[in-house]
Design a protein around this motif. Structure first.
Motif, PDB file in Angstrom:
ATOM      1  N   SER A   4       0.822  -1.215   0.000  1.00  0.00           N
ATOM      2  CA  SER A   4       0.000   0.000   0.000  1.00  0.00           C
ATOM      3  C   SER A   4       0.859   1.269   0.000  1.00  0.00           C
ATOM      4  O   SER A   4       0.479   2.275  -0.608  1.00  0.00           O
ATOM      5  CB  SER A   4      -1.038  -0.022   1.122  1.00  0.00           C
ATOM      6  N   VAL A 111     -12.991  -8.885  -8.906  1.00  0.00           N
ATOM      7  CA  VAL A 111     -12.293  -8.150  -7.839  1.00  0.00           C
ATOM      8  C   VAL A 111     -11.061  -8.930  -7.370  1.00  0.00           C
ATOM      9  O   VAL A 111      -9.967  -8.375  -7.227  1.00  0.00           O
ATOM     10  CB  VAL A 111     -13.262  -7.854  -6.661  1.00  0.00           C
ATOM     11  N   ASN A 112     -11.212 -10.229  -7.184  1.00  0.00           N
ATOM     12  CA  ASN A 112     -10.077 -11.021  -6.695  1.00  0.00           C
ATOM     13  C   ASN A 112      -8.972 -11.153  -7.742  1.00  0.00           C
ATOM     14  O   ASN A 112      -7.785 -11.099  -7.419  1.00  0.00           O
ATOM     15  CB  ASN A 112     -10.550 -12.388  -6.207  1.00  0.00           C
ATOM     16  N   LYS A 115      -7.175  -7.817  -7.710  1.00  0.00           N
ATOM     17  CA  LYS A 115      -6.298  -7.652  -6.535  1.00  0.00           C
ATOM     18  C   LYS A 115      -4.999  -8.439  -6.722  1.00  0.00           C
ATOM     19  O   LYS A 115      -3.907  -7.934  -6.448  1.00  0.00           O
ATOM     20  CB  LYS A 115      -7.029  -8.131  -5.266  1.00  0.00           C
ATOM     21  N   TYR A 119      -1.385  -6.636  -7.089  1.00  0.00           N
ATOM     22  CA  TYR A 119      -0.352  -6.972  -6.092  1.00  0.00           C
ATOM     23  C   TYR A 119       0.892  -7.535  -6.778  1.00  0.00           C
ATOM     24  O   TYR A 119       2.027  -7.134  -6.481  1.00  0.00           O
ATOM     25  CB  TYR A 119      -0.913  -7.984  -5.080  1.00  0.00           C
ATOM     26  N   LEU A 125      -4.615  -0.162  -7.575  1.00  0.00           N
ATOM     27  CA  LEU A 125      -5.888  -0.807  -7.894  1.00  0.00           C
ATOM     28  C   LEU A 125      -6.963   0.269  -7.736  1.00  0.00           C
ATOM     29  O   LEU A 125      -7.041   0.927  -6.689  1.00  0.00           O
ATOM     30  CB  LEU A 125      -6.115  -1.951  -6.893  1.00  0.00           C
ATOM     31  N   LYS A 127     -11.026   1.196  -7.743  1.00  0.00           N
ATOM     32  CA  LYS A 127     -12.357   0.597  -7.679  1.00  0.00           C
ATOM     33  C   LYS A 127     -13.357   1.502  -8.394  1.00  0.00           C
ATOM     34  O   LYS A 127     -13.426   2.696  -8.141  1.00  0.00           O
ATOM     35  CB  LYS A 127     -12.767   0.350  -6.222  1.00  0.00           C
ATOM     36  N   ASP A 341      -7.367  -0.749  -1.525  1.00  0.00           N
ATOM     37  CA  ASP A 341      -6.304  -1.626  -1.028  1.00  0.00           C
ATOM     38  C   ASP A 341      -6.744  -3.080  -1.179  1.00  0.00           C
ATOM     39  O   ASP A 341      -7.787  -3.369  -1.759  1.00  0.00           O
ATOM     40  CB  ASP A 341      -5.892  -1.248   0.403  1.00  0.00           C
ATOM     41  N   LEU A 342      -5.945  -3.969  -0.616  1.00  0.00           N
ATOM     42  CA  LEU A 342      -6.216  -5.390  -0.879  1.00  0.00           C
ATOM     43  C   LEU A 342      -7.387  -5.931  -0.051  1.00  0.00           C
ATOM     44  O   LEU A 342      -7.735  -7.104  -0.169  1.00  0.00           O
ATOM     45  CB  LEU A 342      -4.947  -6.207  -0.627  1.00  0.00           C
ATOM     46  N   SER A 343      -8.025  -5.058   0.724  1.00  0.00           N
ATOM     47  CA  SER A 343      -9.227  -5.496   1.449  1.00  0.00           C
ATOM     48  C   SER A 343     -10.480  -5.242   0.611  1.00  0.00           C
ATOM     49  O   SER A 343     -11.593  -5.508   1.064  1.00  0.00           O
ATOM     50  CB  SER A 343      -9.347  -4.761   2.781  1.00  0.00           C
ATOM     51  N   LEU A 344     -10.298  -4.721  -0.603  1.00  0.00           N
ATOM     52  CA  LEU A 344     -11.462  -4.418  -1.456  1.00  0.00           C
ATOM     53  C   LEU A 344     -12.357  -5.652  -1.610  1.00  0.00           C
ATOM     54  O   LEU A 344     -11.891  -6.755  -1.853  1.00  0.00           O
ATOM     55  CB  LEU A 344     -10.988  -3.965  -2.857  1.00  0.00           C
ATOM     56  N   THR A 345     -13.669  -5.404  -1.459  1.00  0.00           N
ATOM     57  CA  THR A 345     -14.617  -6.497  -1.689  1.00  0.00           C
ATOM     58  C   THR A 345     -15.715  -6.012  -2.631  1.00  0.00           C
ATOM     59  O   THR A 345     -15.688  -4.862  -3.082  1.00  0.00           O
ATOM     60  CB  THR A 345     -15.162  -7.032  -0.340  1.00  0.00           C
TER      61      THR A 345
END
Ligand code: KG4
Ligand code: ZN
Length: 352
Positions: A4, A111-112, A115, A119, A125, A127, A341-345
Motif C-alpha cells: 500500500s 475483484v479477486n 487484486k 499486487y 488498484l 475501484k 487496497d487489498l481489502s477491497l470487496t
C-alpha cells in the motif's frame, strides 16, 4: 515498503504522468470482459466473453452459473486482452475493476483477479462503480465529449437522470421509483415468449408491429424527473395472461411495439425536460437500453429539433464491457479518487 505504501506513491505519480495505461476488469453480471485503455479514451483492446447463450435456456441470469463461468473465462481473456493490445503485463500502470453494483459472486471473481494482478505487478488498484463505467462508455465513443452534460442512465439495474457536472461530480435529478427500465423490457419479453435478454428481442420484433395498444406510465410522476415502469409491466403481463386464458393468439409484435413506444416516449420526454430544466443542451445516454433503436430514433429527432447535442455510445460500448471501466477509472485516478487496497470487496448495491 509494503504494497500500500508503494502504490500510494505510484498513484501520485500517475496523476501527472503523460501516458497512463489501465487494464480494466468487468464481471458484474453475465459478461466477462478485460480491456486495455490508454489515457481513458484510446481502446487498445476490449475482450468481451458473453454468457448470454448459457443463461438463455434459464430465461435469465443464474448467479451461481455466472460466477463459475467468470472463473473459467477470466485468465484466457486476460491473455487475449494483453495480446490484442500489443503489450506485456509490465506495461500496465494501474488496474481498474468493477466492485459493484451487480451480482456478488460474479463481482468477486473480477475483484479477486484484479487484486492478485495489482499486487503481483505492484501497481495501484482502482475501484470503479459499474454505473460510472456506463458513462465512461461515451468518453471512448466520442473523443471530444466533456462534462457538463445530462445523462440518461438506462440499464438492467438502473434508470436515472443525472446532471454530470464534472468527470467525478454529478447530481441525481430523478430515478425510477420501482423497476429499472431494462428489467421491464426483460420481463415483458419473457411473458411474450421471447428470448433472454429481452430488450434486443423487443426491439427486433417491434419493427413488425403496430402501436395499437394504449399502454400508459404513471401519471402521478408527470411533473417530476422520476420514472415508474412496474405499472406498464403489470399491464402487459395481465393482458397476455388474459389472452392466454381466452385461448387467443398473442399479437407479440404489436404488444412489443406498443410497450416500446410508451416506454421510449417517457424516457425521451424526461431526458429532454432535464436539459430544459438545467439549461444544459448536451444529452448523453448510458447503459444497455441505450442500444434501443426506437429510442435512438426519437432522441436524435427531438434533440435536433431542440438544438441539443445528443451522444449515445457505440453499440459495442453500450452494454457491459471492460473498456468503459478503464475510462471511468482513468478520470478517477486523475482526480485522486478510487485507490483501493487489498481489502477491497464486492458490493451488490452502489448508490448513484
Ligand atoms: O447495461 P447493461 O448491459 O447491464 C446492466 O448494467 O444492467 O444493460 C442490460 C439491459 C438488459 O435489460 C437488456 O435487455 C437491455 O439492457 N437492452 C436493451 C437493448 N439492448 C440491451 N433494451 C432495449 N433495447 C435494446 N436494443
Ligand atoms: Zn451494465
Amino acid at each position: 515498503m509494503n504494497y500500500s505504501e508503494i502504490v500510494k506513491e505510484k498513484f501520485e505519480k500517475l496523476k501527472i504522468q503523460k501516458d497512463v495505461i489501465i487494464l480494466s476488469i468487468e464481471s458484474s453480471c453475465d459478461e466477462t470482459s478485460i480491456a486495455v485503455v490508454k489515457n481513458g479514451r484510446e481502446v487498445l483492446s476490449n475482450i468481451v466473453a458473453s454468457q448470454i447463450e448459457i443463461h438463455r435456456r434459464f430465461g435469465g441470469v443464474v448467479p451461481e452459473v455466472a460466477s463459475r463461468n467468470h472463473v473459467s473465462a477470466i485468465s484466457s481473456i486476460f491473455d487475449l486482452a494483453l495480446k490484442e493490445a500489443g503489450i506485456v503485463k509490465e506495461n500496465i500502470d494501474a488496474v481498474a475493476v468493477t466492485f459493484g453494483a451487480g451480482l456478488i459472486g460474479a463481482l468477486l471473481v473480477g475483484v479477486n483477479f484484479a487484486k492478485a494482478l495489482a499486487y503481483t505487478l505492484q501497481v495501484p488498484l482502482i475501484k470503479v462503480s459499474h454505473v460510472m463505467g456506463h458513462i465512461g462508455a461515451n468518453y471512448i465513443s466520442y473523443q471530444e465529449l466533456t462534462p457538463p452534460f445530462i445523462c440518461l442512465m438506462i440499464s438492467g439495474g438502473h434508470t436515472a437522470i443525472l446532471k454530470v457536472e464534472d468527470y467525478n461530480k454529478h447530481t441525481l435529478l430523478g430515478s425510477t421509483v420501482d423497476d429499472a427500465v431494462g428489467e421491464a423490457f426483460d420481463k415483458v419479453a419473457r411473458v411474450l415468449g421471447l428470448n433472454y435478454p429481452g430488450g434486443p428481442e423487443i426491439d427486433r420484433v417491434a419493427r413488425d408491429g403496430k402501436p395499437n395498444y394504449n399502454f400508459t406510465v404513471s401519471k402521478s410522476l408527470k411533473n417530476t424527473l422520476n420514472f415508474s415502469f412496474s405499472g406498464i409491466k403489470t399491464e402487459v403481463v395481465n393482458l397476455v395472461h388474459n389472452m392466454h386464458q381466452r385461448g387467443e393468439d398473442i399479437p407479440v409484435c404489436d404488444i412489443a411495439c406498443s410497450f416500446q413506444e410508451c416506454v421510449t416516449d417517457e424516457l425521451a420526454d424526461k431526458a429532454i425536460k432535464a436539459c430544459f430544466k438545467t439549461g444544459i443542451k448536451k444529452l448523453v445516454v448510458a447503459g444497455g437500453v441505450g442500444a434501443n433503436s426506437r429510442l435512438k430514433e426519437k432522441l436524435s429527432k427531438i434533440c435536433k429539433e431542440n438544438d441539443i447535442e445528443y451522444f449515445s455510445p457505440l453499440l459495442k460500448y453500450c452494454t457491459d464491457n471492460g473498456a468503459m471501466i478503464a475510462s471511468a477509472g482513468f478520470y478517477m485516478l486523475k482526480s485522486g479518487l478510487g485507490l483501493a487496497d487489498l481489502s477491497l470487496t464486492a458490493s451488490a448495491v452502489v448508490p448513484l
